[in-house]
Scaffold this active site. Structure first.
Site, PDB file in Angstrom:
ATOM      1  N   SER A  22     116.348 -20.103  44.800  1.00 22.74           N
ATOM      2  CA  SER A  22     114.972 -20.113  44.317  1.00 22.74           C
ATOM      3  C   SER A  22     114.424 -21.530  44.171  1.00 22.74           C
ATOM      4  O   SER A  22     113.255 -21.791  44.449  1.00 22.74           O
ATOM      5  CB  SER A  22     114.886 -19.400  42.962  1.00 22.74           C
ATOM      6  OG  SER A  22     115.217 -18.032  43.093  1.00 22.74           O
ATOM      7  N   GLU A  51     122.229 -24.224  31.382  1.00 19.98           N
ATOM      8  CA  GLU A  51     121.383 -25.370  31.690  1.00 19.98           C
ATOM      9  C   GLU A  51     121.746 -26.617  30.884  1.00 19.98           C
ATOM     10  O   GLU A  51     121.679 -27.735  31.394  1.00 19.98           O
ATOM     11  CB  GLU A  51     119.905 -25.017  31.458  1.00 19.98           C
ATOM     12  CG  GLU A  51     119.355 -23.965  32.423  1.00 19.98           C
ATOM     13  CD  GLU A  51     119.660 -22.535  31.988  1.00 19.98           C
ATOM     14  OE1 GLU A  51     120.314 -22.344  30.928  1.00 19.98           O
ATOM     15  OE2 GLU A  51     119.243 -21.589  32.700  1.00 19.98           O
ATOM     16  N   PHE A  76     113.397 -23.233  31.551  1.00 21.05           N
ATOM     17  CA  PHE A  76     114.749 -23.378  31.022  1.00 21.05           C
ATOM     18  C   PHE A  76     115.109 -24.828  30.695  1.00 21.05           C
ATOM     19  O   PHE A  76     116.240 -25.108  30.281  1.00 21.05           O
ATOM     20  CB  PHE A  76     115.764 -22.776  31.985  1.00 21.05           C
ATOM     21  CG  PHE A  76     115.509 -21.324  32.300  1.00 21.05           C
ATOM     22  CD1 PHE A  76     115.097 -20.447  31.297  1.00 21.05           C
ATOM     23  CD2 PHE A  76     115.650 -20.832  33.584  1.00 21.05           C
ATOM     24  CE1 PHE A  76     114.832 -19.114  31.577  1.00 21.05           C
ATOM     25  CE2 PHE A  76     115.383 -19.498  33.874  1.00 21.05           C
ATOM     26  CZ  PHE A  76     114.985 -18.632  32.872  1.00 21.05           C
ATOM     27  N   HIS A 100     109.016 -23.647  39.544  1.00 20.43           N
ATOM     28  CA  HIS A 100     108.343 -22.560  38.834  1.00 20.43           C
ATOM     29  C   HIS A 100     107.718 -23.129  37.553  1.00 20.43           C
ATOM     30  O   HIS A 100     107.986 -22.687  36.444  1.00 20.43           O
ATOM     31  CB  HIS A 100     109.311 -21.420  38.510  1.00 20.43           C
ATOM     32  CG  HIS A 100     109.888 -20.758  39.730  1.00 20.43           C
ATOM     33  ND1 HIS A 100     110.626 -21.450  40.667  1.00 20.43           N
ATOM     34  CD2 HIS A 100     109.835 -19.471  40.153  1.00 20.43           C
ATOM     35  CE1 HIS A 100     111.014 -20.623  41.632  1.00 20.43           C
ATOM     36  NE2 HIS A 100     110.530 -19.413  41.351  1.00 20.43           N
ATOM     37  N   ASP A 108     106.655 -12.388  36.604  1.00 22.07           N
ATOM     38  CA  ASP A 108     107.779 -12.702  35.722  1.00 22.07           C
ATOM     39  C   ASP A 108     107.325 -12.834  34.276  1.00 22.07           C
ATOM     40  O   ASP A 108     108.127 -12.745  33.349  1.00 22.07           O
ATOM     41  CB  ASP A 108     108.472 -14.001  36.161  1.00 22.07           C
ATOM     42  CG  ASP A 108     109.379 -13.772  37.366  1.00 22.07           C
ATOM     43  OD1 ASP A 108     109.659 -12.597  37.664  1.00 22.07           O
ATOM     44  OD2 ASP A 108     109.788 -14.757  37.993  1.00 22.07           O
ATOM     45  N   HIS A 112     108.750 -16.655  31.426  1.00 18.63           N
ATOM     46  CA  HIS A 112     109.128 -17.574  32.493  1.00 18.63           C
ATOM     47  C   HIS A 112     108.018 -18.575  32.833  1.00 18.63           C
ATOM     48  O   HIS A 112     108.175 -19.371  33.757  1.00 18.63           O
ATOM     49  CB  HIS A 112     109.495 -16.791  33.759  1.00 18.63           C
ATOM     50  CG  HIS A 112     110.852 -16.159  33.702  1.00 18.63           C
ATOM     51  ND1 HIS A 112     111.214 -15.293  32.700  1.00 18.63           N
ATOM     52  CD2 HIS A 112     111.945 -16.278  34.516  1.00 18.63           C
ATOM     53  CE1 HIS A 112     112.469 -14.892  32.905  1.00 18.63           C
ATOM     54  NE2 HIS A 112     112.929 -15.476  33.983  1.00 18.63           N
ATOM     55  N   ARG A 159     105.958 -22.937  42.216  1.00 26.66           N
ATOM     56  CA  ARG A 159     106.603 -21.850  42.954  1.00 26.66           C
ATOM     57  C   ARG A 159     105.805 -21.518  44.213  1.00 26.66           C
ATOM     58  O   ARG A 159     106.360 -21.316  45.282  1.00 26.66           O
ATOM     59  CB  ARG A 159     106.688 -20.603  42.068  1.00 26.66           C
ATOM     60  CG  ARG A 159     107.209 -19.379  42.812  1.00 26.66           C
ATOM     61  CD  ARG A 159     106.915 -18.105  42.047  1.00 26.66           C
ATOM     62  NE  ARG A 159     107.517 -16.944  42.675  1.00 26.66           N
ATOM     63  CZ  ARG A 159     107.279 -15.695  42.312  1.00 26.66           C
ATOM     64  NH1 ARG A 159     106.450 -15.460  41.321  1.00 26.66           N
ATOM     65  NH2 ARG A 159     107.858 -14.687  42.921  1.00 26.66           N
TER      66      ARG A 159
END
Length: 310
Positions: A22, A51, A76, A100, A108, A112, A159
Site C-alpha cells: 500500500s 510502528e 499510525f 494515506h 476507510d 484512518h 493515497r
C-alpha cells in the site's frame, strides 16, 4: 524513488510496518532480498504491525551509520511518535515515509484519516516535515532529505493519484528546497503584486492551482504558493520569505486537508484557512471533498468573498 536510491546507495535500506504494497515502499530490483535470519544481506525489512518498534529500529540503524527508512499510513505515526521525537533529540538522519495522509482514504473512515497529526509533527523541534504536491516535488523532497546529516525527516504522501504539473507553465519544483515557493502568478498584471495569495501543501496544491486559473480568468491577480515544508521555509532569509509572501498582501487563503491550527502565521489576521475542524467521515473521496469544502469552486467563492467581489 526508493528503488532508485537503494540501487545507488548500498547502505540505504528499510521497509514498512506491514503495508509495503500500500505504501509502495518495497524494494524490488534484482538481488535486493529480504532481511531475515537466513539472508542478513537483504535490504527489505518486514517490521510487522508495530510502528513504534519500526521507528526505534530505524533510529538504531541510523546510529550504525546506515541510511534507514520506515513506512506506514500517516495516521499510525501516533504509535511511532516517541521514537520520532527521540530521532530529533538525537539528531539522527532517519526517514519515515507516511502515505494515506488525508481524507483520500475515503471509505476507510475517520479512524484512518489524519487531522491533527500533520501539525503535531510540525511542532517537533528539529524534525523536517515535507508534504510534496506532485511527482516532481517528491523527487526534490528526497533530494533534500538525502543531504541531511543531523535531522530526521518525514515525507507525507497522498493515497489518490495526483496530477504532475507542467513545469514549463509553472515554476520548477526545485523550490521545495526552500520550503515554499511561488508556483504561479497572474501573467503580466499589476507589476507582479498579487491581490490574493493561495497557499497549500500536498494534494491541495492541485486544488488551488485550479482555483487560481479560474480567478485569473476573472481578471484577478492571484498567486499560488506551494508550501511543502514549514520548517524549511522558516529557516530561509527574511528577504526570501517576504518575496514569497509579501507583507503588503494581506488577503491570503490557505487550503489543507488537516487541522487549520498554525496556518494563522502565514495567512495573518485578514486571511482565511479552509481546513479540517472535525474528524473525517466514511464516504467516497469526491463526496468527502464536497462535504468538507475542498473543491475548486469553494476556494474561488472564498477568494471572491475575501476580495469583496462575491
Amino acid at each position: 524513488m526508493l528503488n532508485v536510491l537503494a540501487q545507488n546507495i548500498p547502505w540505504f535500506m528499510g521497509g514498512s510496518a506491514d503495508l509495503g504494497s500500500s505504501n509502495k515502499t518495497t524494494l524490488k530490483f534484482a538481488g535486493v532480498g529480504d532481511f531475515e535470519p537466513g539472508s542478513p544481506g537483504g535490504r527489505n525489512f518486514h517490521f510487522g504491525i508495530r510502528e513504534h518498534v519500526m521507528a526505534a529500529i530505524v533510529n538504531g540503524m541510523s546510529l550504525s551509520k546506515l541510511r534507514a527508512f520506515g513506512a506506514t499510513f500517516f495516521i499510525f505515526s501516533d504509535y511511532a511518535r516517541p521514537a520520532i521525537r527521540l530521532s530529533a533529540l538525537m539528531e539522527l538522519p532517519t526517514l519515515l515515509v507516511f502515505t494515506h495522509d488525508a481524507m483520500g482514504d475515503g471509505e476507510d473512515g475517520p479512524t484512518h484519516q489524519p487531522v491533527e497529526q500533520l501539525v503535531s509533527l510540525r511542532a517537533i523541534p528539529g524534525l523536517v516535515v515535507l508534504r510534496p504536491a506532485d511527482a516532481n516535488e517528491v523527487v526534490e523532497a528526497y533530494r533534500y532529505v538525502l543531504q541531511l546529516r543531523h535531522q530526521p525527516a518525514v515525507i507525507t504522501l497522498s493515497r489518490q493519484p495526483l496530477p504532475t504539473f507542467d513545469r514549463g507553465k509553472y515554476a520548477a519544483a526545485a523550490g521545495v528546497a526552500r520550503g515554499a515557493y511561488v508556483m504561479a502568478d497572474a501573467p503580466g498584471r499589476g507589476g507582479g503584486v498579487p491581490e490574493i495569495i493561495l497557499i497549500a501543501s500536498g494534494s491541495e496544491v492541485s486544488l488551488i492551482v485550479e482555483a487560481h486559473e479560474a480567478l485569473v480568468g476573472k481578471g484577478i491577480r492571484s498567486r499560488v504558493v506551494s508550501m511543502p515544508s514549514w520548517d524549511i521555509f522558516e529557516h530561509q532569509p527574511q528577504s526570501y520569505r517576504e518575496q514569497v509572501l509579501p507583507p503588503s498582501v494581506k488577503t491570503r487563503l490557505a487550503v489543507e486537508q488537516a487541522s487549520a491550527l498554525g496556518w494563522e502565521r502565514y495567512v495573518g489576521d485578514n486571511g482565511r484557512v479552509i481546513g479540517m475542524k472535525a474528524f473525517g467521515a466514511s464516504a467516497p473521496l469526491k463526496e468527502l471533498q464536497r462535504k468538507f469544502g475542498f473543491e475548486p469552486d469553494k476556494v474561488v467563492a472564498a477568494a471572491l468573498e475575501m476580495l469583496g467581489r462575491a
